[in-house]
Design a protein around this motif. Structure first.
Motif, PDB file in Angstrom:
ATOM      1  N   THR A 132      33.007 -15.672  33.585  1.00  0.00           N
ATOM      2  CA  THR A 132      33.499 -14.290  33.559  1.00  0.00           C
ATOM      3  C   THR A 132      34.769 -14.091  34.379  1.00  0.00           C
ATOM      4  O   THR A 132      35.210 -12.962  34.564  1.00  0.00           O
ATOM      5  CB  THR A 132      32.403 -13.334  34.081  1.00  0.00           C
ATOM      6  N   ARG A 134      38.565 -14.760  34.316  1.00  0.00           N
ATOM      7  CA  ARG A 134      39.646 -15.178  33.415  1.00  0.00           C
ATOM      8  C   ARG A 134      40.620 -16.144  34.066  1.00  0.00           C
ATOM      9  O   ARG A 134      41.283 -16.927  33.381  1.00  0.00           O
ATOM     10  CB  ARG A 134      40.400 -13.943  32.896  1.00  0.00           C
ATOM     11  N   ASN A 135      40.741 -16.077  35.375  1.00  0.00           N
ATOM     12  CA  ASN A 135      41.670 -16.955  36.091  1.00  0.00           C
ATOM     13  C   ASN A 135      40.965 -18.147  36.743  1.00  0.00           C
ATOM     14  O   ASN A 135      41.569 -18.877  37.518  1.00  0.00           O
ATOM     15  CB  ASN A 135      42.421 -16.155  37.167  1.00  0.00           C
ATOM     16  N   SER A 157      38.671 -20.911  32.240  1.00  0.00           N
ATOM     17  CA  SER A 157      37.608 -20.002  31.839  1.00  0.00           C
ATOM     18  C   SER A 157      37.456 -19.938  30.319  1.00  0.00           C
ATOM     19  O   SER A 157      36.341 -19.870  29.795  1.00  0.00           O
ATOM     20  CB  SER A 157      37.879 -18.604  32.394  1.00  0.00           C
ATOM     21  N   SER A 158      38.579 -19.985  29.610  1.00  0.00           N
ATOM     22  CA  SER A 158      38.520 -19.957  28.150  1.00  0.00           C
ATOM     23  C   SER A 158      37.806 -21.188  27.609  1.00  0.00           C
ATOM     24  O   SER A 158      36.941 -21.088  26.723  1.00  0.00           O
ATOM     25  CB  SER A 158      39.934 -19.877  27.571  1.00  0.00           C
TER      26      SER A 158
END
Length: 267
Positions: A132, A134-135, A157-158
């Motif tokens: 959760t 993103r960075n 994260s992706s």
């Protein structure tokens, strides 16, 4: 006195970069997943080691982000040269498993059975801290003596979400065996206890399933009495229906459901 041997030739360094606070449960679950996958890897690797022979310990947790150094210890004298790079090989295993999930379609992983369910669960757990964020980034580095990085896999994260979702899709669509029940298999006892209250000392081998000695349970007390008291349990083979109960996809308990026949092995 127990001797503990440190495999200090290598270590696994887990580096988590984050912009949001990480829940303690997610961090702990990530480490537990690494530990579970290490045991899973050791049990299947061609190292002649068993999971109880060598364990992971936290050597150091450093600040700045979260940098965790894991080292391997053995409770027995196993510091042989062929085991020195166990953690480096394990880091390669993590990298290969992550790459399989990133680069292979779901149907191919399912069809070729590239990753078992235990590893799928562990891959989901180890990326949990950055799902959760993103960075966020998490890297796994196999570092040898002298702090030289030999193996490195880093995911953002992706990627973590893609890996988590791919693992879930494989688990969801992987065909579930119709049953864990095997009918009319040949059981030979290697250890028995006639008491129906003792459930720990009955062991046997069903070679058509595994050549290992496995714990035996019975569907009911009368079935155990029938098998143990109508004839001597050794020197004979029993044709039975069994339910296979597993841990890490390996037989752990055979539950005898039905006795069909008893055969004298010497015949």
């Amino acid at each position: 006195m127990e001797t503990i041997v440190k495999f200090d030739e290598s270590k696994l360094q887990i580096h988590i970069e984050y912009s949001n606070k990480i829940e303690l449960a997610h961090y702990i679950n990530s480490l537990n997943s690494v530990n579970s996958e290490y045991s899973n890897y050791i049990s299947k690797a061609n190292t002649h080691l068993q999971p109880n022979d060598i364990k992971l310990f936290v050597n150091e947790i450093r600040s700045g982000s979260i940098i965790t150094d894991l080292i391997a210890y053995s409770p027995t004298m196993l510091a042989f040269a062929e085991h020195a790079n166990t953690l480096l090989d394990f880091t390669k295993h993590i990298a290969n498993t992550i790459n399989l999930l990133k680069n292979n379609p779901t149907h191919e992983i399912i069809k070729e059975e590239k990753i078992n369910t235990t590893s799928l669960n562990n891959m989901q757990g180890l990326v949990e801290p950055i799902l959760t964020d993103r960075n966020g980034n998490i890297s796994f580095e196999g570092v040898n003596f002298g702090d030289n990085c030999i193996v490195n896999v880093t995911i953002n994260s992706s990627d973590a979400n893609d890996i988590y979702n791919k693992a879930q899709s494989v688990k969801d669509f992987r065909p579930t065996p119709d049953t864990n029940i095997k009918e009319q298999v040949l059981l030979v006892f290697t250890q028995t206890n006639s008491s129906t209250k003792n459930t720990n000392n009955d062991k046997g081998v069903i070679e058509s399933i595994s050549k290992n000695t496995i714990k035996i349970r019975f569907a009911n007390d009368s079935l155990k009495k029938e098998m143990f008291f109508k004839q001597h349990p050794y020197g004979v083979a029993f044709i039975v229906d069994v339910e296979i109960q597993t841990i890490n996809d390996k037989p752990f308990i055979y539950k005898v459901l039905k006795l069909h026949e008893c055969i004298n092995i010497d015949e």
